[in-house]
Design a protein around this motif. Structure first.
Motif, mmCIF file in Angstrom:
data_model
loop_
_atom_site.group_PDB
_atom_site.id
_atom_site.type_symbol
_atom_site.label_atom_id
_atom_site.label_comp_id
_atom_site.label_asym_id
_atom_site.label_seq_id
_atom_site.Cartn_x
_atom_site.Cartn_y
_atom_site.Cartn_z
ATOM 1 N N ALA A 262 0.828 -1.209 0.000
ATOM 2 C CA ALA A 262 0.000 0.000 0.000
ATOM 3 C C ALA A 262 0.861 1.258 0.000
ATOM 4 O O ALA A 262 0.596 2.227 -0.730
ATOM 5 C CB ALA A 262 -0.939 -0.004 1.202
ATOM 6 N N THR A 263 1.911 1.256 0.821
ATOM 7 C CA THR A 263 2.770 2.434 0.923
ATOM 8 C C THR A 263 3.455 2.731 -0.398
ATOM 9 O O THR A 263 3.471 3.879 -0.879
ATOM 10 C CB THR A 263 3.828 2.231 2.029
ATOM 11 O OG1 THR A 263 3.165 1.983 3.274
ATOM 12 C CG2 THR A 263 4.712 3.451 2.172
ATOM 13 N N ALA A 266 1.033 3.848 -3.088
ATOM 14 C CA ALA A 266 0.677 5.256 -2.900
ATOM 15 C C ALA A 266 1.756 6.171 -3.457
ATOM 16 O O ALA A 266 1.471 7.180 -4.109
ATOM 17 C CB ALA A 266 0.456 5.542 -1.412
ATOM 18 N N THR A 272 -2.819 9.021 -4.727
ATOM 19 C CA THR A 272 -3.429 8.542 -3.489
ATOM 20 C C THR A 272 -3.466 9.672 -2.467
ATOM 21 O O THR A 272 -2.470 10.370 -2.260
ATOM 22 C CB THR A 272 -2.632 7.356 -2.915
ATOM 23 O OG1 THR A 272 -2.590 6.304 -3.888
ATOM 24 C CG2 THR A 272 -3.259 6.842 -1.632
ATOM 25 N N CYS A 275 -3.460 6.769 2.725
ATOM 26 C CA CYS A 275 -2.871 5.430 2.748
ATOM 27 C C CYS A 275 -2.984 4.913 4.172
ATOM 28 O O CYS A 275 -2.433 5.506 5.105
ATOM 29 C CB CYS A 275 -1.408 5.486 2.300
ATOM 30 S SG CYS A 275 -0.584 3.869 2.273
ATOM 31 N N THR A 433 0.879 11.683 -0.213
ATOM 32 C CA THR A 433 -0.577 11.689 -0.052
ATOM 33 C C THR A 433 -1.113 13.023 0.451
ATOM 34 O O THR A 433 -2.241 13.404 0.135
ATOM 35 C CB THR A 433 -1.017 10.590 0.934
ATOM 36 O OG1 THR A 433 -0.436 10.849 2.222
ATOM 37 C CG2 THR A 433 -0.600 9.211 0.445
#
Length: 465
Positions: A262-263, A266, A272, A275, A433
């Motif tokens: 996910a990191t 992003a 994104t 996150c 983000t």
């Protein structure tokens, strides 16, 4: 990792006395590829923060370099190899299988390579999964498809005596096990049983975890492909969100205890806005909670994209306490929870939203590798064969500081790696983000929850709740 004493010593079956059929150089500077010696190492701790302390040069800090040895342990004309893949799917499994078989066949001349089907279950005669006789012609095209040519399953690794019975019955001298930390703990037990019986069988692992949560290694195979496919999902949901009135795109990605996919997705997407990962707790309600932050984002920009790891926010959900066949705890569905809570929140405020939810997990896991991952898998497989032929055992192959090394199974499975909420990777993700550093109303409570989350992620897998 607490006060655990590291030991990177690699077990061997005995002295290597047989000349390798791979003809390389022993002379420096002759412009020819060279063998690797057992006294070539990579230093684990290269980041020196206290210059008053010397760099330690012993087994607690030196990792043995992988690669072909001038002298090997097994006579290739008599050696028999086995391969199995265990656990969930991951991009690159077929690439690793192909590399191992081709290296055994073409570089060493090992003719007998058995592929045990459906993970550890392929070793149990009563299940009826006969092994496949593998050769370089049979597997030559398998890297072009996803999944695993040998099939996979969870569980069965605790039936150690039966597995070794099968190895003994089939005359296997080296076993290559491709799987995650649970699988590799099983492979260590297998190697111990082999040793107990006085058998000469090398057990070498190729660590597989798409979550990238294995200790010490730079990255696990398939991770880069997973990030690429995740980025594509984020791009699609961003297009949906940006095209709607108060559009919200929500993508759930893999990451049980570690939020690396996910990191990095992003960071890679540049699109994104939130996150959410297991290592960083958040609250839903309150002025500083996630829902209020999301509302402010919509008011400012008219759309938002959320990426969430499957293991994030589990403290907000009701756990069943159940586990799967591998002993992993079954997670509550954070994706569905977020979707429901977001819709409920904005409906109560009479604010129109258009929410699109994507869970591409199985598409990601079944993907064909990117070029970089395919190269990585090829080199992992080759180095696994070099290790086994030299009689190395109870070890896995990993990439550390961009060098391939032998790592003891006990070391890499003792703890899990996790995103450091205070580290540079997460700091850069926050920059990408624009989300608040913490979405929790009480800062002291936040610190305590974060410390607990990180400690839980880094525990020994057997200790996790």
């Amino acid at each position: 990792m607490g006060n655990d004493k590291l030991d990177f010593t690699i077990d061997t079956l005995g002295p290597c006395t047989i000349a390798s059929p791979i003809k390389l150089s022993t002379i420096p500077g002759d412009m020819t590829a060279r063998y690797v010696s057992d006294d070539s190492y990579v230093i684990n701790q290269v980041n020196v923060f206290d210059t008053s302390k010397p760099i330690v040069l012993d087994s607690s800090n030196l990792m043995q370099k992988a690669g072909p040895r001038e002298k090997i342990y097994f006579d290739p004309t008599h050696a028999k190899a086995g391969i199995c893949t265990c656990g969930g799917l991951c991009p690159g499994l077929n690439d690793v299988i192909r590399a191992i078989v081709r290296c055994l066949n073409t570089r060493y001349g090992v003719k007998t390579v058995k592929g045990y089907r459906f993970g550890y279950h392929g070793f149990f005669a009563e299940e009826g999964y006969e092994p496949i006789e593998l050769d370089r012609y049979l597997i030559d095209e398998i890297h072009k498809i996803g999944g695993t040519y040998l099939g996979t399953s969870r569980g069965g690794g605790q039936r150690v005596e039966e597995i070794v019975d099968c190895l003994e019955r089939d005359g296997i001298n080296m076993l290559f096990i491709i799987g995650g930390d649970g699988t590799q703990r099983g492979s260590y037990d297998i190697a111990c049983e082999v040793e107990k019986r006085g058998l000469k069988c090398a057990v070498v692992g190729v660590p597989k975890t798409v979550d990238n949560d294995l200790m010490f290694i730079d990255r696990s195979f398939g991770f880069e492909t997973a990030v690429q496919r995740a980025k594509e999902a984020v791009a699609a949901v961003h297009m949906e969100a940006a095209s709607q009135i108060n559009g919200i795109g929500l993508v759930k990605l893999m990451g049980r205890e570690a939020g690396f996919i996910a990191t990095e997705a992003a960071l890679a997407s540049h699109e994104t806005n939130f996150c959410l990962i297991p290592e960083v707790p958040f609250e839903m309600e309150g002025d500083k909670g996630f829902l209020a932050c999301l509302e402010r984002r919509l008011a400012k920009r008219g759309h938002a994209v959320i990426v969430v790891s499957e293991g994030a926010g589990q403290d907000l959900l009701t756990s069943t306490g159940a586990t799967d066949a591998s002993g992993n705890k079954k997670l509550a569905d954070i994706g569905v929870f977020l979707k429901t809570e977001i819709e409920k929140y904005f409906k109560a405020k009479n604010i129109e939203i258009n929410l699109k939810y994507i869970d591409p997990s199985y598409q990601v896991r079944a993907s064909v590798t990117t070029a970089a991952d395919s190269i990585y898998c090829e080199r992992l497989g080759n180095n696994a064969v070099h290790a086994a032929m030299a009689g190395k055992t109870k070890c896995v192959i990993g990439l550390v500081h961009d060098k391939f090394v032998h790592l003891p199974i006990k070391a890499v499975t003792a703890h899990r790696n996790a995103v450091d909420p205070t580290g540079s990777l997460w700091r850069d993700a926050l920059d990408a983000t624009g989300q608040p550093t913490l979405m929790i109303n009480d800062i002291e409570k936040a610190k305590a929850k974060m410390a607990k989350a990180v400690a839980e992620a880094q525990k020994k897998p057997s200790e996790q709740k």
